[in-house]
Design a protein around this motif. Structure first.
Motif, PDB file in Angstrom:
ATOM      1  N   THR A  35       0.815  -1.209   0.000  1.00  0.00           N
ATOM      2  CA  THR A  35       0.000   0.000   0.000  1.00  0.00           C
ATOM      3  C   THR A  35       0.855   1.268   0.000  1.00  0.00           C
ATOM      4  O   THR A  35       0.456   2.277  -0.572  1.00  0.00           O
ATOM      5  CB  THR A  35      -0.939   0.029   1.220  1.00  0.00           C
ATOM      6  OG1 THR A  35      -0.166  -0.109   2.409  1.00  0.00           O
ATOM      7  CG2 THR A  35      -1.968  -1.068   1.140  1.00  0.00           C
ATOM      8  N   LEU A  36       2.018   1.208   0.619  1.00  0.00           N
ATOM      9  CA  LEU A  36       2.878   2.393   0.612  1.00  0.00           C
ATOM     10  C   LEU A  36       3.448   2.658  -0.775  1.00  0.00           C
ATOM     11  O   LEU A  36       3.623   3.820  -1.161  1.00  0.00           O
ATOM     12  CB  LEU A  36       3.990   2.246   1.642  1.00  0.00           C
ATOM     13  CG  LEU A  36       3.539   2.341   3.094  1.00  0.00           C
ATOM     14  CD1 LEU A  36       4.713   2.192   4.037  1.00  0.00           C
ATOM     15  CD2 LEU A  36       2.826   3.641   3.356  1.00  0.00           C
ATOM     16  N   LEU A  70       0.719   4.357  -2.502  1.00  0.00           N
ATOM     17  CA  LEU A  70       0.560   5.714  -1.997  1.00  0.00           C
ATOM     18  C   LEU A  70       1.588   6.654  -2.619  1.00  0.00           C
ATOM     19  O   LEU A  70       1.254   7.773  -3.030  1.00  0.00           O
ATOM     20  CB  LEU A  70       0.681   5.736  -0.476  1.00  0.00           C
ATOM     21  CG  LEU A  70       0.547   7.097   0.191  1.00  0.00           C
ATOM     22  CD1 LEU A  70      -0.857   7.654  -0.039  1.00  0.00           C
ATOM     23  CD2 LEU A  70       0.855   7.003   1.658  1.00  0.00           C
ATOM     24  N   VAL A  96      -3.624   8.533   5.062  1.00  0.00           N
ATOM     25  CA  VAL A  96      -3.377   7.136   4.708  1.00  0.00           C
ATOM     26  C   VAL A  96      -2.135   6.615   5.414  1.00  0.00           C
ATOM     27  O   VAL A  96      -2.114   5.495   5.930  1.00  0.00           O
ATOM     28  CB  VAL A  96      -3.253   6.974   3.176  1.00  0.00           C
ATOM     29  CG1 VAL A  96      -2.754   5.595   2.808  1.00  0.00           C
ATOM     30  CG2 VAL A  96      -4.587   7.235   2.520  1.00  0.00           C
ATOM     31  N   ARG A 100      -3.054   3.561   8.061  1.00  0.00           N
ATOM     32  CA  ARG A 100      -3.029   2.353   7.234  1.00  0.00           C
ATOM     33  C   ARG A 100      -2.808   1.115   8.092  1.00  0.00           C
ATOM     34  O   ARG A 100      -2.206   1.157   9.160  1.00  0.00           O
ATOM     35  CB  ARG A 100      -1.973   2.443   6.152  1.00  0.00           C
ATOM     36  CG  ARG A 100      -0.581   2.109   6.620  1.00  0.00           C
ATOM     37  CD  ARG A 100       0.383   2.046   5.460  1.00  0.00           C
ATOM     38  NE  ARG A 100       1.649   1.530   5.902  1.00  0.00           N
ATOM     39  CZ  ARG A 100       1.988   0.254   5.863  1.00  0.00           C
ATOM     40  NH1 ARG A 100       1.156  -0.625   5.381  1.00  0.00           N
ATOM     41  NH2 ARG A 100       3.153  -0.155   6.302  1.00  0.00           N
ATOM     42  N   ASP A 140       0.522  -4.449   5.659  1.00  0.00           N
ATOM     43  CA  ASP A 140       0.194  -5.468   4.662  1.00  0.00           C
ATOM     44  C   ASP A 140       0.451  -6.874   5.176  1.00  0.00           C
ATOM     45  O   ASP A 140      -0.363  -7.763   5.003  1.00  0.00           O
ATOM     46  CB  ASP A 140       1.028  -5.237   3.400  1.00  0.00           C
ATOM     47  CG  ASP A 140       0.632  -3.944   2.701  1.00  0.00           C
ATOM     48  OD1 ASP A 140      -0.536  -3.546   2.839  1.00  0.00           O
ATOM     49  OD2 ASP A 140       1.505  -3.355   2.046  1.00  0.00           O
TER      50      ASP A 140
END
Length: 92
Positions: free
Chosen positions: A29-30, A33, A77, A81, A84
């Protein structure tokens, strides 16, 4: 002078395509982002290039709004977050 605008448009489009590839294929996800922030920056560069080409300064308000929304969204975010992959030895 038109060649400069065409080259700028080609470079911005190429940057957007590469960034979209990274956004869609990023494993975490990073990574996504960072790609999204980059895409917003490329979009802002495109809007700034259009403002310089058309000599229209009314789009500068959109640049300011996009910068503020992007910053707040990225910070939100990054702050909230969910990891993961669960790290070994770390409990919730």
């Amino acid at each position: 002078m038109t060649a400069v605008w065409i080259i700028a448009a080609i470079m911005l489009t190429t940057a957007a395509v590469f960034t979209m590839f990274r956004l869609l294929s990023g494993p975490s996800t990073l990574d996504r982002l960072v790609a999204l922030d980059t895409l917003v920056a490329v979009t802002m560069c495109g809007i700034g290039t259009w403002a310089a080409f058309s000599l229209d300064t009314t789009v500068t308000y959109a640049l300011t709004a996009l910068a503020l929304i992007s910053f707040v969204g990225s910070v939100s975010v990054a702050r909230f977050r969910v990891p993961d992959i669960e790290e070994p030895g770390r409990s919730a």
